[in-house]
Design a protein around this motif. Sequence first.
Motif, short mmCIF file in Angstrom:
data_model
loop_
_atom_site.label_atom_id
_atom_site.label_comp_id
_atom_site.label_asym_id
_atom_site.label_seq_id
_atom_site.Cartn_x
_atom_site.Cartn_y
_atom_site.Cartn_z
N PHE A 70 -4.92 36.20 13.51
CA PHE A 70 -5.89 35.19 13.07
C PHE A 70 -6.13 35.32 11.57
N ASP A 71 -6.19 34.17 10.91
CA ASP A 71 -6.53 34.15 9.49
C ASP A 71 -7.19 32.81 9.18
N ILE B 195 -15.74 37.07 24.10
CA ILE B 195 -15.35 38.25 23.34
C ILE B 195 -15.76 38.04 21.88
N PRO B 196 -16.50 38.96 21.28
CA PRO B 196 -16.94 38.78 19.88
C PRO B 196 -15.77 38.58 18.93
N ASP B 197 -15.96 37.74 17.92
CA ASP B 197 -14.90 37.45 16.95
C ASP B 197 -14.35 38.73 16.33
N ALA B 198 -15.22 39.68 16.06
CA ALA B 198 -14.79 40.92 15.39
C ALA B 198 -13.80 41.72 16.23
N CYS C 195 -4.20 36.48 18.76
CA CYS C 195 -4.20 35.68 19.99
C CYS C 195 -3.75 36.54 21.16
N ILE C 196 -4.49 36.49 22.24
CA ILE C 196 -4.16 37.29 23.41
C ILE C 196 -2.81 36.90 24.00
N GLN C 197 -2.45 35.62 23.88
CA GLN C 197 -1.21 35.16 24.50
C GLN C 197 0.02 35.34 23.61
N CYS D 211 -10.04 35.20 23.45
CA CYS D 211 -9.65 34.56 22.19
C CYS D 211 -8.18 34.14 22.18
N PHE D 212 -7.95 32.92 21.72
CA PHE D 212 -6.60 32.38 21.62
C PHE D 212 -6.48 31.58 20.33
N CYS D 213 -5.24 31.37 19.89
CA CYS D 213 -5.02 30.46 18.78
C CYS D 213 -5.13 29.02 19.29
#
Length: 229
Positions: A51-52, A36-39, A44-46, A66-68
């Motif tokens: 995100f920062d 999945i593109p970063d943009a 986090c999906i879970q 994407c997850f942390c």
Amino acid sequence: MAATGKMLQKGKGGMRMVPVNESSASPFTLPEPSWIPDAQCQSCIQCQGKFDFLNRRHHCRRCGKCFCDTCSSAKVLLPRMLYVDPVRHCAGCTAVSKKENDFFEKHIKALMTGGAFSVNQTGETNDNDTVYTCKLSSDHRHLHFENEHRRLDDISLTDIDSLQIWTEEKDSDGNPLASGLAMKYKDSCGEMQLVKMVVAGQNKRQGQCWVASMQKAFKMIHDSRTSIR
């Protein structure tokens, strides 16, 4: 002649040992997912954490989501995607990969070790007392049948259409023990054939384990085809 062997390849997810020619790939492998593109990943999906700069995004190597760091901290072997070292997984994919790794550790080894069987193929009248050793090839693509006098045609795992297990005995816990199996498959000419295999030899336990492992292997390949479709 097509190139054979493997080569080390560096991808965005890590180092992978990939076949030089795709036609020699193991039928148990899976393609890498699209990340999945970063943009498109703002949290986090879970855990839904944003995100920062401090809470960085990471991709699960198995699902590509994407997850942390906390929610994808597990590093697990992923042989189905040919990774050399353990790679980052989310919690859900960790459970799936660990289960599959048990298959590679136990059942692939059992199939490659082989078992003894009385074999009967379509269109042939084989002596039921003639025992063949059946083994999975080192590239996981074919079943070999041979004894000291003769070798039968190989069967490609991807050409197996159906598999039926026979059971006659039970173990001390009452669980059924395999006595053999029947496989329908396409031969090199594309014709459907049937092979029947009955556990034989002195070490029947090894043959029974081989049948159980073959059942799991067929299911894994069938499930992979279904998921890809």
